[in-house]
Scaffold this motif. Structure first.
Motif, PDB file in Angstrom:
ATOM      1  N   PRO A 119       0.819  -1.208   0.000  1.00  0.00           N
ATOM      2  CA  PRO A 119       0.000   0.000   0.000  1.00  0.00           C
ATOM      3  C   PRO A 119       0.856   1.262   0.000  1.00  0.00           C
ATOM      4  O   PRO A 119       1.844   1.344   0.720  1.00  0.00           O
ATOM      5  CB  PRO A 119      -0.812  -0.097   1.284  1.00  0.00           C
ATOM      6  CG  PRO A 119      -0.469  -1.374   1.926  1.00  0.00           C
ATOM      7  CD  PRO A 119       0.618  -2.029   1.166  1.00  0.00           C
ATOM      8  N   THR A 124      -6.069   1.056   2.022  1.00  0.00           N
ATOM      9  CA  THR A 124      -6.104   0.600   0.629  1.00  0.00           C
ATOM     10  C   THR A 124      -6.968  -0.650   0.601  1.00  0.00           C
ATOM     11  O   THR A 124      -6.776  -1.548   1.418  1.00  0.00           O
ATOM     12  CB  THR A 124      -4.690   0.293   0.096  1.00  0.00           C
ATOM     13  OG1 THR A 124      -3.944   1.506   0.028  1.00  0.00           O
ATOM     14  CG2 THR A 124      -4.753  -0.326  -1.291  1.00  0.00           C
ATOM     15  N   TYR A 126      -8.867  -3.630  -1.923  1.00  0.00           N
ATOM     16  CA  TYR A 126      -9.023  -4.312  -3.200  1.00  0.00           C
ATOM     17  C   TYR A 126     -10.379  -5.011  -3.190  1.00  0.00           C
ATOM     18  O   TYR A 126     -10.723  -5.683  -2.211  1.00  0.00           O
ATOM     19  CB  TYR A 126      -7.932  -5.360  -3.403  1.00  0.00           C
ATOM     20  CG  TYR A 126      -6.564  -4.770  -3.605  1.00  0.00           C
ATOM     21  CD1 TYR A 126      -6.090  -4.502  -4.881  1.00  0.00           C
ATOM     22  CD2 TYR A 126      -5.745  -4.476  -2.521  1.00  0.00           C
ATOM     23  CE1 TYR A 126      -4.826  -3.952  -5.073  1.00  0.00           C
ATOM     24  CE2 TYR A 126      -4.485  -3.926  -2.701  1.00  0.00           C
ATOM     25  CZ  TYR A 126      -4.038  -3.668  -3.977  1.00  0.00           C
ATOM     26  OH  TYR A 126      -2.796  -3.125  -4.158  1.00  0.00           O
ATOM     27  N   ARG A 137      -9.340  -1.278  -7.220  1.00  0.00           N
ATOM     28  CA  ARG A 137      -8.506  -0.915  -6.063  1.00  0.00           C
ATOM     29  C   ARG A 137      -8.937   0.466  -5.628  1.00  0.00           C
ATOM     30  O   ARG A 137      -9.097   1.374  -6.447  1.00  0.00           O
ATOM     31  CB  ARG A 137      -7.034  -0.925  -6.424  1.00  0.00           C
ATOM     32  CG  ARG A 137      -6.155  -0.600  -5.220  1.00  0.00           C
ATOM     33  CD  ARG A 137      -4.718  -0.596  -5.588  1.00  0.00           C
ATOM     34  NE  ARG A 137      -4.444   0.625  -6.357  1.00  0.00           N
ATOM     35  CZ  ARG A 137      -3.254   1.148  -6.509  1.00  0.00           C
ATOM     36  NH1 ARG A 137      -2.210   0.570  -5.992  1.00  0.00           N
ATOM     37  NH2 ARG A 137      -3.101   2.239  -7.210  1.00  0.00           N
ATOM     38  N   VAL A 139      -7.799   3.555  -3.040  1.00  0.00           N
ATOM     39  CA  VAL A 139      -6.811   4.120  -2.128  1.00  0.00           C
ATOM     40  C   VAL A 139      -7.531   5.231  -1.388  1.00  0.00           C
ATOM     41  O   VAL A 139      -8.066   6.150  -1.998  1.00  0.00           O
ATOM     42  CB  VAL A 139      -5.566   4.650  -2.870  1.00  0.00           C
ATOM     43  CG1 VAL A 139      -4.589   5.284  -1.884  1.00  0.00           C
ATOM     44  CG2 VAL A 139      -4.890   3.535  -3.644  1.00  0.00           C
TER      45      VAL A 139
END
Length: 155
Positions: A119, A124, A126, A137, A139
């Motif tokens: 990360p 983070t 997924y 993904r 962030v």
């Protein structure tokens, strides 16, 4: 000019490449409860893989939302990956104060899972599609709404 170009090429070749997240990543971890979690065993379900830390305020804020989302859907599971160098007892104590419906595992920050990029920021997350590929993904903080939208787009 040619020497400069050769120097740049040599530097690029000498620098180790960062591993990219695998298209269909593997993840095998042991939860804080001592149970195995194998991403491949979740085939057929959407899986939320959430990197977080106890010191991360946005992580703490999103945990109840992820938990409620998982609880509301039979086709979704999650795994929380505590990405910090601390004692497992501290993480267990934290989870006791901030309970979630999904398992938590602690990662070694010096040896993160090879099939996922380390990360660059926390949290983070997924989203893994039912066929095992990375659907998206995120962030930064994720919400149930963002997860629903990503799932609605389909695998």
């Amino acid at each position: 000019m040619i020497l400069r170009t050769l120097a740049v090429v040599a530097l690029a070749l000498a620098t180790p490449a960062m591993a990219a997240t695998a298209a269909k990543p593997e993840l095998k971890v042991t939860t804080l409860e001592g149970k195995p979690f194998d991403l491949s065993a979740q085939h057929g379900k959407w899986v939320i893989v959430n990197y977080w830390a106890t010191w991360c305020v946005p992580c703490i804020k999103e945990m109840p939302d992820i938990s409620a989302f998982v609880k509301s859907r039979k086709d979704v599971v999650a795994i929380g990956l505590a990405f910090e160098d601390t004692d497992a007892k501290e993480i267990k104590a934290f989870v006791d104060k901030h309970p979630v419906v999904y398992p938590i595992a602690q990662l070694d920050v010096t040896a993160p899972p090879k099939d996922f990029d380390p990360p660059k920021g926390l949290p983070t997350t997924y989203l893994i599609a039912p066929d095992g590929h990375v659907a998206q993904r995120f962030v930064g903080p994720v919400t149930g709404e963002k997860l629903s939208e990503a799932i609605a787009r389909g695998p």
